[in-house]
Scaffold this motif. Structure first.
Motif, PDB file in Angstrom:
ATOM      1  N   TYR A 134       0.851  -1.184   0.000  1.00 19.77           N
ATOM      2  CA  TYR A 134       0.000   0.000   0.000  1.00 19.77           C
ATOM      3  C   TYR A 134       0.893   1.243   0.000  1.00 19.77           C
ATOM      4  CZ  TYR A 134      -3.593  -3.314   1.504  1.00 19.77           C
ATOM      5  OH  TYR A 134      -4.455  -4.383   1.586  1.00 19.77           O
ATOM      6  N   LEU A 135       0.384   2.326  -0.546  1.00 24.14           N
ATOM      7  CA  LEU A 135       1.112   3.599  -0.568  1.00 24.14           C
ATOM      8  C   LEU A 135       0.228   4.656   0.095  1.00 24.14           C
ATOM      9  CD1 LEU A 135       3.422   5.464  -1.411  1.00 24.14           C
ATOM     10  CD2 LEU A 135       2.282   5.776  -3.626  1.00 24.14           C
ATOM     11  N   ALA A 136       0.739   5.218   1.218  1.00 22.63           N
ATOM     12  CA  ALA A 136       0.027   6.285   1.930  1.00 22.63           C
ATOM     13  C   ALA A 136       0.794   7.587   1.738  1.00 22.63           C
ATOM     14  CB  ALA A 136      -0.091   5.949   3.416  1.00 22.63           C
ATOM     15  N   THR A 137       0.105   8.633   1.261  1.00 26.53           N
ATOM     16  CA  THR A 137       0.727   9.939   1.004  1.00 26.53           C
ATOM     17  C   THR A 137      -0.104  11.015   1.683  1.00 26.53           C
ATOM     18  OG1 THR A 137       1.549   9.173  -1.138  1.00 26.53           O
ATOM     19  CG2 THR A 137       1.512  11.553  -0.755  1.00 26.53           C
ATOM     20  N   ARG A 138       0.596  11.897   2.410  1.00 29.58           N
ATOM     21  CA  ARG A 138      -0.078  13.028   3.043  1.00 29.58           C
ATOM     22  C   ARG A 138       0.766  14.288   2.831  1.00 29.58           C
ATOM     23  NH1 ARG A 138      -4.358  11.905   6.800  1.00 29.58           N
ATOM     24  NH2 ARG A 138      -4.455   9.690   7.372  1.00 29.58           N
ATOM     25  N   VAL A 139       0.060  15.421   2.733  1.00 31.35           N
ATOM     26  CA  VAL A 139       0.707  16.725   2.556  1.00 31.35           C
ATOM     27  C   VAL A 139       0.101  17.667   3.587  1.00 31.35           C
ATOM     28  CG1 VAL A 139       1.148  18.658   0.998  1.00 31.35           C
ATOM     29  CG2 VAL A 139       1.058  16.321   0.088  1.00 31.35           C
ATOM     30  N   VAL A 140       0.967  18.405   4.290  1.00 32.29           N
ATOM     31  CA  VAL A 140       0.510  19.443   5.217  1.00 32.29           C
ATOM     32  C   VAL A 140       1.024  20.777   4.677  1.00 32.29           C
ATOM     33  CG1 VAL A 140       2.496  18.983   6.719  1.00 32.29           C
ATOM     34  CG2 VAL A 140       0.577  20.335   7.567  1.00 32.29           C
ATOM     35  N   ARG A 141       0.127  21.753   4.528  1.00 35.47           N
ATOM     36  CA  ARG A 141       0.480  23.070   3.969  1.00 35.47           C
ATOM     37  C   ARG A 141       0.171  24.161   5.000  1.00 35.47           C
ATOM     38  NH1 ARG A 141      -1.723  20.774  -0.830  1.00 35.47           N
ATOM     39  NH2 ARG A 141      -0.152  20.592  -2.471  1.00 35.47           N
ATOM     40  N   ARG A 142       1.009  25.159   4.961  1.00 36.48           N
ATOM     41  CA  ARG A 142       0.769  26.302   5.837  1.00 36.48           C
ATOM     42  C   ARG A 142      -0.429  27.100   5.327  1.00 36.48           C
ATOM     43  NH1 ARG A 142       5.027  27.095   9.347  1.00 36.48           N
ATOM     44  NH2 ARG A 142       7.056  26.265   8.673  1.00 36.48           N
ATOM     45  N   THR A 150      -3.104  22.941   6.986  1.00 40.76           N
ATOM     46  CA  THR A 150      -4.164  22.053   6.520  1.00 40.76           C
ATOM     47  C   THR A 150      -3.555  20.743   6.042  1.00 40.76           C
ATOM     48  OG1 THR A 150      -5.930  21.740   4.896  1.00 40.76           O
ATOM     49  CG2 THR A 150      -4.079  23.092   4.209  1.00 40.76           C
ATOM     50  N   THR A 151      -4.262  19.643   6.327  1.00 43.61           N
ATOM     51  CA  THR A 151      -3.796  18.306   5.908  1.00 43.61           C
ATOM     52  C   THR A 151      -4.854  17.617   5.067  1.00 43.61           C
ATOM     53  OG1 THR A 151      -4.665  17.355   7.959  1.00 43.61           O
ATOM     54  CG2 THR A 151      -2.365  18.058   7.967  1.00 43.61           C
ATOM     55  N   LYS A 152      -5.630  18.417   4.315  1.00 42.41           N
ATOM     56  CA  LYS A 152      -6.721  17.830   3.534  1.00 42.41           C
ATOM     57  C   LYS A 152      -6.220  16.922   2.422  1.00 42.41           C
ATOM     58  CE  LYS A 152     -10.046  21.555   4.314  1.00 42.41           C
ATOM     59  NZ  LYS A 152     -10.884  22.602   3.682  1.00 42.41           N
ATOM     60  N   GLU A 153      -5.037  17.206   1.875  1.00 43.57           N
ATOM     61  CA  GLU A 153      -4.538  16.399   0.754  1.00 43.57           C
ATOM     62  C   GLU A 153      -3.968  15.094   1.294  1.00 43.57           C
ATOM     63  OE1 GLU A 153      -1.285  16.569  -2.901  1.00 43.57           O
ATOM     64  OE2 GLU A 153      -1.996  18.434  -1.974  1.00 43.57           O
ATOM     65  N   ALA A 154      -4.631  13.985   1.000  1.00 44.02           N
ATOM     66  CA  ALA A 154      -4.201  12.663   1.456  1.00 44.02           C
ATOM     67  C   ALA A 154      -4.698  11.632   0.454  1.00 44.02           C
ATOM     68  CB  ALA A 154      -4.739  12.372   2.865  1.00 44.02           C
ATOM     69  N   ARG A 155      -3.950  10.520   0.340  1.00 44.52           N
ATOM     70  CA  ARG A 155      -4.296   9.507  -0.669  1.00 44.52           C
ATOM     71  C   ARG A 155      -3.754   8.153  -0.220  1.00 44.52           C
ATOM     72  NH1 ARG A 155      -5.722  10.438  -5.991  1.00 44.52           N
ATOM     73  NH2 ARG A 155      -5.378   8.747  -7.487  1.00 44.52           N
ATOM     74  N   ASP A 165      -5.470   0.931  -7.673  1.00 47.69           N
ATOM     75  CA  ASP A 165      -6.737   1.235  -7.002  1.00 47.69           C
ATOM     76  C   ASP A 165      -6.523   2.337  -5.966  1.00 47.69           C
ATOM     77  OD1 ASP A 165      -7.955  -0.752  -8.453  1.00 47.69           O
ATOM     78  OD2 ASP A 165      -7.545  -2.300  -6.947  1.00 47.69           O
ATOM     79  N   VAL A 166      -7.406   3.324  -5.964  1.00 45.75           N
ATOM     80  CA  VAL A 166      -7.370   4.399  -4.970  1.00 45.75           C
ATOM     81  C   VAL A 166      -8.382   4.038  -3.880  1.00 45.75           C
ATOM     82  CG1 VAL A 166      -7.737   6.843  -4.530  1.00 45.75           C
ATOM     83  CG2 VAL A 166      -6.718   6.113  -6.697  1.00 45.75           C
ATOM     84  N   LEU A 167      -7.861   3.752  -2.674  1.00 47.86           N
ATOM     85  CA  LEU A 167      -8.730   3.335  -1.568  1.00 47.86           C
ATOM     86  C   LEU A 167      -9.291   4.533  -0.805  1.00 47.86           C
ATOM     87  CD1 LEU A 167      -6.575   0.377  -0.199  1.00 47.86           C
ATOM     88  CD2 LEU A 167      -8.297   0.351  -2.011  1.00 47.86           C
ATOM     89  N   ALA A 168      -8.587   5.663  -0.827  1.00 49.33           N
ATOM     90  CA  ALA A 168      -9.054   6.871  -0.141  1.00 49.33           C
ATOM     91  C   ALA A 168      -8.476   8.074  -0.866  1.00 49.33           C
ATOM     92  CB  ALA A 168      -8.635   6.873   1.329  1.00 49.33           C
ATOM     93  N   GLY A 169      -9.308   9.149  -0.998  1.00 50.37           N
ATOM     94  CA  GLY A 169      -8.874  10.309  -1.762  1.00 50.37           C
ATOM     95  C   GLY A 169      -8.754  11.583  -0.965  1.00 50.37           C
TER      96      GLY A 169
END
Length: 799
Positions: free
Chosen positions: A86-94, A100-105, A111-115
């Protein structure tokens, strides 16, 4: 959950993109100076999975994770669960107010399990089997968090064990048992209802149904025999009816033969139309000849256009003569006026020149007068420099009178010059108009040179006009003759069409009689005579065919009555056999056979239904006995599992096993001084063997002693949870320990190292963060973390 690859950028100490490969690193250590970023590696793993950093007090606080001066931090973690990557990616922006940490995948292959962050938090917790709080209690143990499981309340500790051991399976088992018992009860009710519906399926019902099938088979045989007889009667009736209809049809066609009244006059009308056509043709031909001769005569006449041009020239010349005389008189009258104007201007010019000379002299005299006025007796003259002995007399006013006289002379000259210009202009216009008019008259005379007189030209034009008018009259006459000829021809065509239609009408009356096989008179060239002959013949033939039609109708009625009687007998047989025959629609032999066949099929189906119902009733009765037993077992299991004490008992047993394993490790770490136990309230106690086995709460331990006890529990949890958990529980495939090993002595350190090595050899990933060089050198894979001037760097070293 086993990490495979970690990529960080802009995260805490890792400003630049850094990749850490955990392949074949079952047992590894993160080493490096304080503040180099060792713990940030474990923080990045937690952030990639759960979007939170365990070292921060608030799970939602992620701003400090962004490298100073950067706008965002990006973390990607590739991890393995049961052989799937599995590949988990998260981005936190000022942001202006924080981060904000809304960008996550979360992805598995393509297959994309979560967007987004919300979907990913739920997906990760379900996939790993642990929420963030439990994950940091038994998988990643960060700095300062070793003692959380040790100091948790019994209820929190039970919640973690329930989650780790998947004890919810027993509640699901209870629910499944209850559902199965309910389903069985429903099955019993449905089967009993079905048995009630099969009450009529008995051997007596089967015997009656088979007897009905036999009787209906006999009826079908009788219907087949009666059908042949009925078909013969109906066929004979049909043939007689057809013959009667054919005879009546012939009578109708014979009586329809009539000669229309207007047919007899069509011949006379055509002869008159032919005569009219011949006369119209002769008139057209004569008119065309006259028109040709008139055209030739016109061609021999002169072209009227030049004649009209010369007549127009004569007319223009007559119109110009009065104007020419008028201009010549005006030109003669203009000469004396022009001479007088020139003389007046010349005199005015001399007067102006004389006035200007007088003005110039007056100016000179005025200057001398002004000079004389300025002289002073006894003083030198400013002009000749001689001494003035006597002042001359001064005269005033001559200059002004001379100027006014000069101006009057100039104005008079200008007025007379303007007058002369006007006279010259008018005289020039008269002369130009006269010249133009004389030139136009000369051109007209040249055009008329050698031309006949005007009256002769007008006579020629009148002759040409009369010839052309006659030509137009002939053209109109020719057109009218052509129209008359066309109308006569159209009249003949119309009559011919009427004759053709009449012949077709006669043939339409005759053809049906021919098709009926009668010897019909032939059609000659004389339509009227042929039609009269046909009508006479038809009137003679009609009575005989009427007689034949009556005879065939009588025979058809007799055969139909016999067919109805036969059908009535068959209907009585059907009713006797129990086949219902409705009065409407009227029954036929076909409908009787269909109803008999349907009745036989229904009787056969009834036999099959009764036999099948008896078999089904036997099967249902046997099944009901088995289902009753299953319902009783499932209901009892649901009742036994319904008590909450069952889950508490399992947790207590698991906790005893964990404490037993942790006590052995703690005794080794504390050199035999301490052991662990659980009291009656499920609180942890420490047994102090060096103080007469005193029992006291674990909160009384020192910091180093607390680390030893917490580490012992963590190692026991990692070692035993797999054997205690139900299938489908969270799999602790990895454990990560951050710092704390500096409080251990050399012997305890050996014990911890040996325990960790054993865990690593059992297929579980073990990662530690430490400053202790002796412990780090015993680990087969080292990740050396060094903080540079810009970013931290991680180097893997394999032993």
């Amino acid at each position: 959950m086993r990490p495979v690859r970690l990529i960080v950028e802009g995260f805490t100490a890792f400003r630049d993109r850094t990749e850490i490969d955990f392949t074949d690193a079952d047992y590894f250590v993160l080493v490096g100076p304080t503040g180099s970023g060792k713990s940030s590696v474990l923080d990045a793993i937690c952030f990639a999975l759960y979007g939170s950093v365990p070292r921060y007090d608030d799970d939602r606080l992620v701003v400090p994770a962004i490298t100073q001066g950067a706008n965002e931090a990006r973390v990607s973690l590739t991890f393995d669960i049961d052989g799937d990557e599995y590949l988990a990616t998260r981005v936190v922006r000022r942001t202006k107010t924080g981060a904000t940490t809304k960008e996550a995948r979360l992805e598995r292959g393509s297959d994309v399990l979560a967007g987004d962050a919300r979907e990913m938090n739920a997906a990760v917790a379900e996939l790993i089997g642990l929420p963030f709080r439990h994950f940091t209690q038994c998988v990643v143990l960060p700095q300062g968090e070793f003692a959380r499981f040790l100091h948790d309340t019994p209820s929190d500790r039970q919640a973690l064990l329930v989650r780790l051991l998947d004890l919810g399976v027993y509640d699901r088992m209870r629910q499944a048992a209850g559902a199965r018992a309910k389903e069985g009860a429903n099955t019993i009710a449905l089967d009993q209802q079905r048995l009630d519906g099969l009450a009529g399926c008995t051997p007596e019902a089967e015997r009656d149904a088979r007897a009905a099938v036999t009787a209906l088979k006999q009826l079908r045989a009788q219907l087949e025999k009666g059908e042949a007889e009925l078909d013969a009667l109906e066929k004979a009736a049909g043939t007689a009816a057809q013959d009667a209809a054919a005879a009546l049809d012939t009578v109708r066609h014979l009586e329809a033969v009539k000669v229309p009244a207007g047919v007899r006059t069509l011949g006379e009308q055509r002869a008159a139309a032919v005569t009219e056509l011949e006369q119209a043709t002769r008139r057209r031909e004569q008119t065309e000849k006259d028109l040709t001769r008139q055209g030739e005569a016109i061609d021999r006449l002169a072209d009227p256009a030049p004649l009209h041009v010369r007549v127009e020239a004569y007319n223009q010349l007559d119109e110009l003569r009065p104007r020419l005389a008028q201009l010549e008189a005006a030109a003669r009258d203009a000469l004396p006026t022009l001479d007088a104007a020139r003389a007046e201007l010349e005199a005015a010019t001399h007067s102006r020149q004389h006035a200007e000379m007088e003005y110039d002299a007056a100016v000179e005299e005025t200057v001398a007068t002004q000079l004389a006025a300025a002289l002073v007796e006894g003083e030198p003259c400013p002009v000749c420099e001689q001494v003035v002995t006597k002042k001359p007399r001064v005269r005033l006013g001559d200059k002004e009178r001379a100027r006014k006289a000069r101006d009057v002379a100039r104005k008079k000259e200008d007025a007379l010059r303007a007058k002369l210009d006007d006279v010259v202009k008018r005289a020039g216009g008269i002369t130009a108009n006269l010249d133009a008019l004389q030139e136009q008259c000369s051109a007209l005379r040249a055009k008329l040179a050698g031309a006949p007189p005007l009256h002769a030209l007008e006579e020629q034009i009148a002759q040409i006009g009369a010839a052309r008018a006659r030509h137009k009259e002939l053209q109109l006459a020719a057109k009218q003759a052509t129209i008359a000829e066309r109308d006569a021809r159209a009249e003949i065509d119309g009559i011919d069409r009427k004759l053709a239609d009449a012949r077709k009408q006669c043939e339409r009356q005759r053809d049906p009689l021919v098709r009926a096989g009668l010897e019909v008179p032939g059609m000659g060239t004389d339509l009227v005579a042929s039609w009269v002959e046909l009508a006479t013949w038809a009137a003679a033939q009609s009575p005989g065919h009427k007689q034949r039609a009556a005879e065939q109708e009588q025979r058809a009625a007799e055969q139909s009555a016999a067919a109805r009687e036969a059908l009535q007998q068959l209907m009585e047989l059907c009713e006797h056999a129990g086949v219902v025959v409705p009065a409407r629609p009227a029954p036929t032999i076909g409908s009787l056979r269909e109803r008999a066949a349907a009745a036989e099929q229904a009787a056969s189906a009834e036999v099959e239904r009764v036999v099948t119902g008896m078999r089904e009733a036997a099967v249902i009765a046997a099944r009901l006995a088995a289902v009753h037993e299953q319902v009783e077992v499932a209901g009892e299991l649901a009742r036994l599992l319904h008590s909450n004490r069952f889950e508490q008992w399992i947790v207590n047993e698991a906790l005893e096993i964990l404490v037993e394993g942790a006590s052995g490790t703690l005794e080794q770490l504390s050199n035999g001084q301490y052991a662990l136990r659980v009291d009656d309230h499920n609180e942890f106690e420490v047994i102090d063997h060096r103080n007469a086995d005193e029992r006291r709460p674990v909160k009384t331990l020192s910091g180093g002693e607390t680390f030893q006890a917490a580490l012992a529990l963590a190692l026991a949890l990692a070692d035993h949870v797999g054997s205690l958990a139900a299938d489908g529980a969270a799999k602790l495939d990895a454990i990560f320990l951050d710092e704390g090993f500096g409080t251990l002595d050399a012997e305890s350190l050996d014990t911890v190292a040996a325990t960790l090595e054993t865990l690593g050899r059992d297929g579980r990933m073990v990662g530690i963060v430490t400053h202790v060089r002796d412990l780090a050198e015993r680990v087969p894979v080292r990740y050396e973390v060094v903080k540079g001037p810009r970013t931290a760097v991680v180097t893997r070293v394999d032993a």
